[in-house]
Design an enzyme around this catalytic site. Structure first.
Site, PDB file in Angstrom:
ATOM      1  N   SER A 161     -43.737  24.903 -23.576  1.00 10.83           N
ATOM      2  CA  SER A 161     -43.223  25.159 -24.917  1.00 10.83           C
ATOM      3  C   SER A 161     -41.855  25.816 -24.949  1.00 10.83           C
ATOM      4  CB  SER A 161     -44.225  26.018 -25.696  1.00 10.83           C
ATOM      5  OG  SER A 161     -44.436  27.256 -25.053  1.00 10.83           O
ATOM      6  N   HIS A 175     -48.232  20.845 -27.615  1.00  5.13           N
ATOM      7  CA  HIS A 175     -46.883  20.428 -28.010  1.00  5.13           C
ATOM      8  C   HIS A 175     -46.645  18.939 -27.741  1.00  5.13           C
ATOM      9  CE1 HIS A 175     -44.990  24.253 -29.168  1.00  5.13           C
ATOM     10  NE2 HIS A 175     -45.821  24.802 -28.295  1.00  5.13           N
ATOM     11  N   LYS A 177     -49.745  22.309 -35.186  1.00  4.65           N
ATOM     12  CA  LYS A 177     -48.381  21.839 -34.948  1.00  4.65           C
ATOM     13  C   LYS A 177     -48.215  20.453 -35.585  1.00  4.65           C
ATOM     14  CE  LYS A 177     -47.562  24.746 -30.897  1.00  4.65           C
ATOM     15  NZ  LYS A 177     -48.663  25.688 -31.164  1.00  4.65           N
TER      16      LYS A 177
END
Length: 397
Positions: A182, A210, A241
């Site tokens: 990340s 991610h 996310k």
């Protein structure tokens, strides 16, 4: 008693401030978007994990409203008592089908998902081999297990193999890695990792927070991107996310692994169930991700445009194609001043420094979204140029 404790804590806080490492939170008004209101004015938002721009998508908001109306505000219980609705079972089924796993188990966050896996599956006779740059939630989860711990240098396959050899006497071995790191935007070399896992009879664990929803041809994450679907034994991820941006996490894995987690994973057994409206919104987010690749193509194009424009202006970027684009400045205090100057110019970003990243590696982590327009990206780059010039001028005066 607190007087002496207070003095010690205040001294520590003063040291953090003096080093330029204080992390400040700015309140934003209104929903998450490419533009947000901060301090009474509109600014461009380039620091959210809103990769596909779905955090305020009206279809997801409407689904969440329906979920609230039909299923209520909360379950007021844990799953195995009276906290499981048909809606939760549906989301688990949809995640399993999307990612191609036997089963999925929901957690209140991916931090909890990572905190629940290792203690259940790996004991004193086992070995956990972890990438040195793995997320804090993985590190904390591993600490809960009594297994032997080995660490290999980031994405270094020779070092990984050496650690596998060192762990050869263990009953079970598992290789643990972020799918995308990340702070750097680097993608784990999963094909090579899986090959080593086959050779040394190890399991493979990937935190794909991610990546899920936008990495890979169909958005199924780094296993799809690396061509190793079916070879990764355990995948964890978040709904906070790309998949709507709310909250909640999951473990998708082989059947026996999920079954055992339902019996023994402490964050699952002793935490309230994910709120129904979040489950309903996440199901809609999955439907949108499965139905169209347009948002993924837009995100890829936006990341490429930002990288090319920043390269042309001479900024130091970590290489890659991911929409995480670290702009490197090195010094923590300098990086904080650049971030402040950017906010003055209408761009909201965050400076990252030690202990989030190594000392001397301070950066501004720019995060692109499918919601960003070309004009917004160009304005962001122009603001970086102006902020750099302003900070340099202030330093020389």
């Amino acid at each position: 008693m607190y007087g002496s404790v207070k003095d010690g804590l205040r001294a520590e806080l003063d040291e953090i401030e003096a080093a330029g490492l204080t992390k400040r939170e700015r309140g934003i008004h209104g929903p998450q978007s490419s533009e947000i209101e901060v301090g009474g004015r509109e600014v461009l938002n380039f620091c959210a994990n809103n990769y596909l721009g779905l955090a305020n998508d009206p279809r997801i908001v409407a689904a969440a409203h329906r979920g609230l109306d039909e299923w209520g505000y909360g379950l007021a219980s844990v799953r195995f008592i009276c906290g499981t609705q048909e809606l939760h079972l549906e989301l688990e089924r949809r995640v399993s089908e999307f990612l191609g796993y036997d089963d999925t188990i929901l957690f209140s966050s991916c931090f909890d998902a990572n905190g629940g896996v290792f203690e259940v599956l790996f004991g004193a006779d086992d070995a956990i081999i972890s990438d040195e740059l793995n997320h804090a939630s993985i590190i904390d989860g591993i600490r809960l297990a009594k297994a032997q711990r080995f660490r290999y240098r980031n994405r270094d396959m020779a070092d990984l193999e050496a650690q596998l050899v060192a762990a050869s006497g263990a009953r079970r071995r598992v290789i643990v890695t972020d799918g995308v790191f990340s702070m750097d935007g680097y993608v784990a070399p999963l094909r090579e990792i899986c090959d080593l896992a086959d050779r040394y009879e190890a399991l493979v664990f990937v935190d794909d927070s991610h990546a899920v929803g936008f990495v890979g041809e169909h958005g199924r994450g780094t296993p799809e991107y690396g061509g190793v679907e079916g070879r990764v034994d355990i995948t964890t991820g978040t709904f906070g996310k790309a998949l709507g941006g709310a909250s909640g996490g999951y473990v998708a894995a082989r059947q026996e692994i999920v079954d055992l987690l339902r019996q023994r994973a402490r964050p699952y057994l002793f935490s309230n169930t994910l709120a129904p409206m979040i489950v309903a919104g996440t199901i809609e987010a999955l439907r949108l991700v499965e139905g169209s690749g347009e948002l993924r193509l837009t995100l890829t194009a936006n990341a490429a445009l930002f990288r090319s424009l920043m390269d042309a202006e001479g900024f130091d970027l970590l290489p890659g194609e991911h929409p995480i684009v670290p702009v490197m400045f090195g010094d923590a205090a300098l990086t904080a001043r650049i971030a402040d100057a950017l906010l003055e110019r209408g761009v909201y970003v965050t400076a990252f420094s030690y202990p989030v990243v190594p000392k001397g590696k301070a950066r501004i982590r720019v995060q692109l979204s499918a919601a960003h327009s070309e004009d917004e990206i160009r304005r962001c780059v122009a603001a970086f140029v102006g902020a750099r010039e302003a900070v340099q001028a202030a330093a020389s005066s």
